[in-house]
Motif scaffolding. Structure first.
Motif, PDB file in Angstrom:
ATOM      1  N   VAL A 180       0.861  -1.178   0.000  1.00 33.89           N
ATOM      2  CA  VAL A 180       0.000   0.000   0.000  1.00 33.89           C
ATOM      3  C   VAL A 180       0.900   1.231   0.000  1.00 33.89           C
ATOM      4  N   CYS A 207       1.032  -6.794   4.132  1.00 28.27           N
ATOM      5  CA  CYS A 207      -0.265  -6.305   4.609  1.00 28.27           C
ATOM      6  C   CYS A 207      -0.902  -7.397   5.465  1.00 28.27           C
ATOM      7  N   ILE A 223      -2.827   0.286  -4.071  1.00 29.69           N
ATOM      8  CA  ILE A 223      -2.310  -1.052  -3.807  1.00 29.69           C
ATOM      9  C   ILE A 223      -1.527  -1.511  -5.029  1.00 29.69           C
ATOM     10  N   LEU A 244      -6.748   0.465   7.409  1.00 30.63           N
ATOM     11  CA  LEU A 244      -6.145  -0.745   6.859  1.00 30.63           C
ATOM     12  C   LEU A 244      -6.407  -1.898   7.809  1.00 30.63           C
ATOM     13  N   VAL A 269      -8.601  -1.676   2.507  1.00 35.25           N
ATOM     14  CA  VAL A 269      -8.206  -0.263   2.497  1.00 35.25           C
ATOM     15  C   VAL A 269      -9.515   0.515   2.442  1.00 35.25           C
TER      16      VAL A 269
END
Length: 301
Positions: A180, A207, A223, A244, A269
């Motif tokens: 991200v 992530c 992303i 997130l 997100v």
């Protein structure tokens, strides 16, 4: 219904909560909107994998049981209710049937779908949330991506305190390699670390095992997915928080509403207004939260 059919669309029964779905099938994309909860469930550009994730775990049958997919609407509170422990997590909007209002085209040819949720149509909403409201989502679809204009109207005579999010589950090839970008040097609250306030340093990767509320966040982030060779560019308006979330392996195995390996295939997100970014809608006022997502090829050297 005729307008919807002219778009290559239909409303068909679905297994999720035994509620209908709106299906749109165009040469450049397909899209599915689950009327239970007003979720954009799926958006598949021609020749690509879905931009959105759907768990194969069906979830429970109760009204407030959840299934993890697409873009659930968290409104009028984000997270647990501050006073009532028995109220559902992330508000009311995702636990009631929305109403199909309109289908058509924008002037440039993009597909338009409008759905609505009004408190007056659901006695249970009025029991839990006494202030009258009307929510609308205007979906805009094209081969390049999608937009959501989420609006909340306060129909009561008192200010309405709101925290919210469009809880987007983005489909990724592997959360360990997904990145991200766009949040460098933005302060966030780490809910997996006692709510400590931290500062993002560089890109977010892997992530994994994160529950973060980035405060006063920029309008655009993206992303980057090496496995799917694409970038998902995320632009928001009316959103001061970027959230997130990914539960990681240990928490995912403890959940009954998620398959053990689901966490590897999504990154949430979320566009929202949470914690100190919560706000009030004045009597008779309207607040809009806008999300735009475009897919682009990932150019690597």
């Amino acid at each position: 219904m005729k307008d919807l059919e002219e778009l290559g669309g239909e409303i068909r029964p679905a297994s999720f909560k035994k509620c209908d779905e709106i299906i749109i099938d165009q040469p450049g994309f397909s899209a599915t909107i689950a009327l239970w909860g007003g979720h954009l469930k799926s958006f598949v550009p021609a020749g690509q994998e879905d931009l959105l994730f759907q768990s194969s775990q069906p979830g429970g049958e109760g009204r407030f049981s959840r299934q993890h997919f697409g873009i659930p609407v968290c409104w009028p509170w984000f997270g647990a209710h501050e006073v009532h422990d028995d109220y559902p997590a992330h508000g009311l909007a995702r636990y009631f049937r929305w109403e199909f209002i309109e289908a058509g085209h924008f002037k440039n040819g993009d597909v338009k779908i409008v759905i609505r949720l009004a408190s007056e149509d659901h006695p249970l909403i009025e029991e839990m949330w006494p202030q009258a409201f009307e929510l609308r989502q205007v979906f805009r679809f094209s081969r390049k991506g999608f937009r959501i204009n989420f609006s909340a109207a306060n129909l009561s005579d008192q200010p309405m305190a709101v925290s919210e999010a469009l809880h987007t589950y983005f489909n990724v090839s592997d959360n360990q390699t997904a990145q991200v970008h766009g949040l460098d040097q933005v302060a966030y609250v780490d809910k997996f670390d006692n709510g400590d306030r931290k500062l993002q340093n560089g890109i977010v990767t892997p992530c994994d095992t994160m529950d973060r509320v980035y405060l006063s966040a920029p309008e655009t982030c993206e992303i980057q997915d090496l496995g799917l060779q694409r970038r998902l560019v995320i632009h928001t308006e009316g959103s001061n928080s970027t959230i997130l979330w990914n539960p990681g392996a240990e928490i995912a195995k403890q959940r009954t509403d998620m398959m053990d390996e689901d966490f590897r295939r999504f990154v949430c997100v979320e566009a929202g207004n949470a914690l100190s970014d919560a706000y009030e809608i004045p009597p008779g006022g309207i607040h809009q939260l806008k999300l735009k997502v475009k897919h682009k090829p990932l150019l690597t050297e």
